[in-house]
Design a protein around this motif. Sequence first.
Motif, PDB file in Angstrom:
ATOM      1  N   GLU A 159       0.829  -1.206   0.000  1.00  0.00           N
ATOM      2  CA  GLU A 159       0.000   0.000   0.000  1.00  0.00           C
ATOM      3  C   GLU A 159       0.863   1.256   0.000  1.00  0.00           C
ATOM      4  OE1 GLU A 159      -3.660   1.991   2.594  1.00  0.00           O
ATOM      5  OE2 GLU A 159      -2.772   0.071   3.171  1.00  0.00           O
ATOM      6  N   GLY A 160       1.973   1.221   0.744  1.00  0.00           N
ATOM      7  CA  GLY A 160       2.881   2.357   0.737  1.00  0.00           C
ATOM      8  C   GLY A 160       3.499   2.589  -0.630  1.00  0.00           C
ATOM      9  N   ILE A 161       3.862   1.509  -1.326  1.00  0.00           N
ATOM     10  CA  ILE A 161       4.402   1.648  -2.680  1.00  0.00           C
ATOM     11  C   ILE A 161       3.327   2.164  -3.632  1.00  0.00           C
ATOM     12  CG2 ILE A 161       5.404   0.397  -4.626  1.00  0.00           C
ATOM     13  CD1 ILE A 161       6.706  -1.491  -2.655  1.00  0.00           C
ATOM     14  N   GLU A 162       2.120   1.647  -3.464  1.00  0.00           N
ATOM     15  CA  GLU A 162       1.010   2.048  -4.341  1.00  0.00           C
ATOM     16  C   GLU A 162       0.736   3.542  -4.237  1.00  0.00           C
ATOM     17  OE1 GLU A 162      -3.649   1.252  -3.977  1.00  0.00           O
ATOM     18  OE2 GLU A 162      -2.526  -0.587  -4.421  1.00  0.00           O
ATOM     19  N   LEU A 175      -2.138  -2.744  -6.189  1.00  0.00           N
ATOM     20  CA  LEU A 175      -1.151  -3.712  -5.706  1.00  0.00           C
ATOM     21  C   LEU A 175      -1.654  -4.550  -4.538  1.00  0.00           C
ATOM     22  CD1 LEU A 175       2.096  -1.513  -5.745  1.00  0.00           C
ATOM     23  CD2 LEU A 175       1.180  -2.952  -7.564  1.00  0.00           C
ATOM     24  N   THR A 176      -2.758  -4.137  -3.925  1.00  0.00           N
ATOM     25  CA  THR A 176      -3.218  -4.818  -2.712  1.00  0.00           C
ATOM     26  C   THR A 176      -4.516  -5.576  -2.905  1.00  0.00           C
ATOM     27  OG1 THR A 176      -4.382  -2.799  -2.005  1.00  0.00           O
ATOM     28  CG2 THR A 176      -2.108  -3.096  -1.255  1.00  0.00           C
ATOM     29  N   GLY A 177      -5.173  -5.407  -4.028  1.00  0.00           N
ATOM     30  CA  GLY A 177      -6.468  -6.059  -4.230  1.00  0.00           C
ATOM     31  C   GLY A 177      -6.351  -7.374  -4.973  1.00  0.00           C
ATOM     32  N   GLY A 178      -7.393  -8.203  -4.851  1.00  0.00           N
ATOM     33  CA  GLY A 178      -7.466  -9.467  -5.574  1.00  0.00           C
ATOM     34  C   GLY A 178      -6.325 -10.404  -5.222  1.00  0.00           C
ATOM     35  N   ASP A 212      10.325  -1.527 -12.469  1.00  0.00           N
ATOM     36  CA  ASP A 212      10.325  -1.880 -13.893  1.00  0.00           C
ATOM     37  C   ASP A 212       8.898  -1.945 -14.431  1.00  0.00           C
ATOM     38  OD1 ASP A 212      13.033  -2.018 -13.673  1.00  0.00           O
ATOM     39  OD2 ASP A 212      13.173  -4.198 -13.821  1.00  0.00           O
ATOM     40  N   GLY A 213       7.963  -2.426 -13.595  1.00  0.00           N
ATOM     41  CA  GLY A 213       6.571  -2.476 -14.025  1.00  0.00           C
ATOM     42  C   GLY A 213       5.998  -1.097 -14.287  1.00  0.00           C
ATOM     43  N   ALA A 214       6.331  -0.135 -13.424  1.00  0.00           N
ATOM     44  CA  ALA A 214       5.850   1.232 -13.630  1.00  0.00           C
ATOM     45  C   ALA A 214       6.433   1.832 -14.905  1.00  0.00           C
ATOM     46  CB  ALA A 214       6.206   2.098 -12.422  1.00  0.00           C
ATOM     47  N   LEU A 234      -0.943   1.348 -15.914  1.00  0.00           N
ATOM     48  CA  LEU A 234      -1.511   0.534 -14.845  1.00  0.00           C
ATOM     49  C   LEU A 234      -0.663  -0.719 -14.697  1.00  0.00           C
ATOM     50  CD1 LEU A 234      -3.925  -0.050 -12.862  1.00  0.00           C
ATOM     51  CD2 LEU A 234      -4.978  -1.309 -14.771  1.00  0.00           C
ATOM     52  N   ILE A 235      -0.417  -1.128 -13.441  1.00  0.00           N
ATOM     53  CA  ILE A 235       0.326  -2.354 -13.171  1.00  0.00           C
ATOM     54  C   ILE A 235      -0.659  -3.471 -12.864  1.00  0.00           C
ATOM     55  CG2 ILE A 235       1.899  -3.494 -11.556  1.00  0.00           C
ATOM     56  CD1 ILE A 235       3.401  -0.921 -11.242  1.00  0.00           C
TER      57      ILE A 235
END
Length: 427
Positions: A315-318, A331-334, A357-359, A369-370
């Motif tokens: 969540e902090g990264i998001e 990043l935190t769902g599903g 790298d994803g970003a 969107l990641i």
Amino acid sequence: MTRALSHDDLLEGLPSRGRIAELILSSYPPRETYVGWQHYRTHCGSLVPAPVISPRQWSMLPEIRRYDYDLYRELTNANLPLQDTPMHAKVGKLIRRRLSGNTRKKDDPTRAGVMVSGWGHYGKTASVCAAAAVFEDQWLELHSHLNPGSVPGTRDLHAPVIYISTPVTATPKSLCASILGFFRAPIRPSATLPELVRQVADSLYDHGAKALILDDINRLRMHRADDQDVLDLMRAFMSLDVTLILAAVNIPGIGLLREAKWNKKTRQWEMPPLESTRIHGLEITQTEHRFELVELDRFRYTTPTQIQVFIDHLEGIERHLRLLNAKVGMLTGGTMPEYLMRRTDGIVGLLGRLLEDGAQEAMGSGKELIDENLLDEIVIRRDEPEQPPDEPVIPANPSAAGKRTPQAKRPRNTVFDDHGPATRTGS
């Protein structure tokens, strides 16, 4: 009636193009110098993330400002903040406790040290340097940024923390040269080892050094005589009113503290008794008694508490990432947390690299969107084998590992051997 947002309102807080270029192109002095360490201490975590705007607001900007904003987003996404994870907090707590106690000692001639061990990408250097920087801030504030032990009439730099990397080919002389190089102190080519040691001792005292960080200490190999001398020299530095903080990969496995075993119940490394103890009844080792070893772990995903800690980190990264189509729970769902744990094994460095790298890929492709499909295209390499602290892999005996299984020797051909003159029977 609400006022329409202007371009300035949309990009409030966005630096100018010149400032963005300066942030991207500027080079930083090496951390192994006084100037470099001070730059790290004063600038660590100071980057202000790019402002958050919607895709519609981004399309309303002039093309030149869209380019500036995208540059700043790339800079933001490439510099994930250091979060206060349980692993980071564990290292910081030990270093603060040790430095706090050692800086208040008056009669004890030797200062106990700290060893921080962990595998690659576990965040050892980041955690150690962050804790040391906090200590230096507090120490400077306590003494009004003045060296309390300075000699009247001198203008020595006040350096409570010294950070150096262990030389690749470590010798006592090269270690002294690295420490003196932190201050850019001149070294005579013909200086002897005792002279260099005295110069180091004087520099540590004159600059008010309280903590000496030696990174990459795993470069030492205890089967080499020079490396054993380096370890003896480091122990000698502990009597100079300086706290040694050593960081390395797999300290228990490199022989620095003898081969250790992880106790699951006490969650501590335990050293087996020396052979000399069995024979002479006396422990002759000093290193393991002078240092407290802390093992830097990775994220776990077993108990509810561990799962929540990992999700909090995501969540902090998001919140820090800047992608136009990003949404809450990206990043935190599903199944994303389970996916990220499976891809990185909970290793904080690999997790950060995968998401950085994803970003970059999300911006370059226009997806903004990641998700799992995007991350599937990114390859990261894990260092194998990994060694979790609660399931340690004890390295094989080097002497036994180097031996080859003996093979039966082929008998020598004796057909052409000269057996001397034949003996006559009955003579």
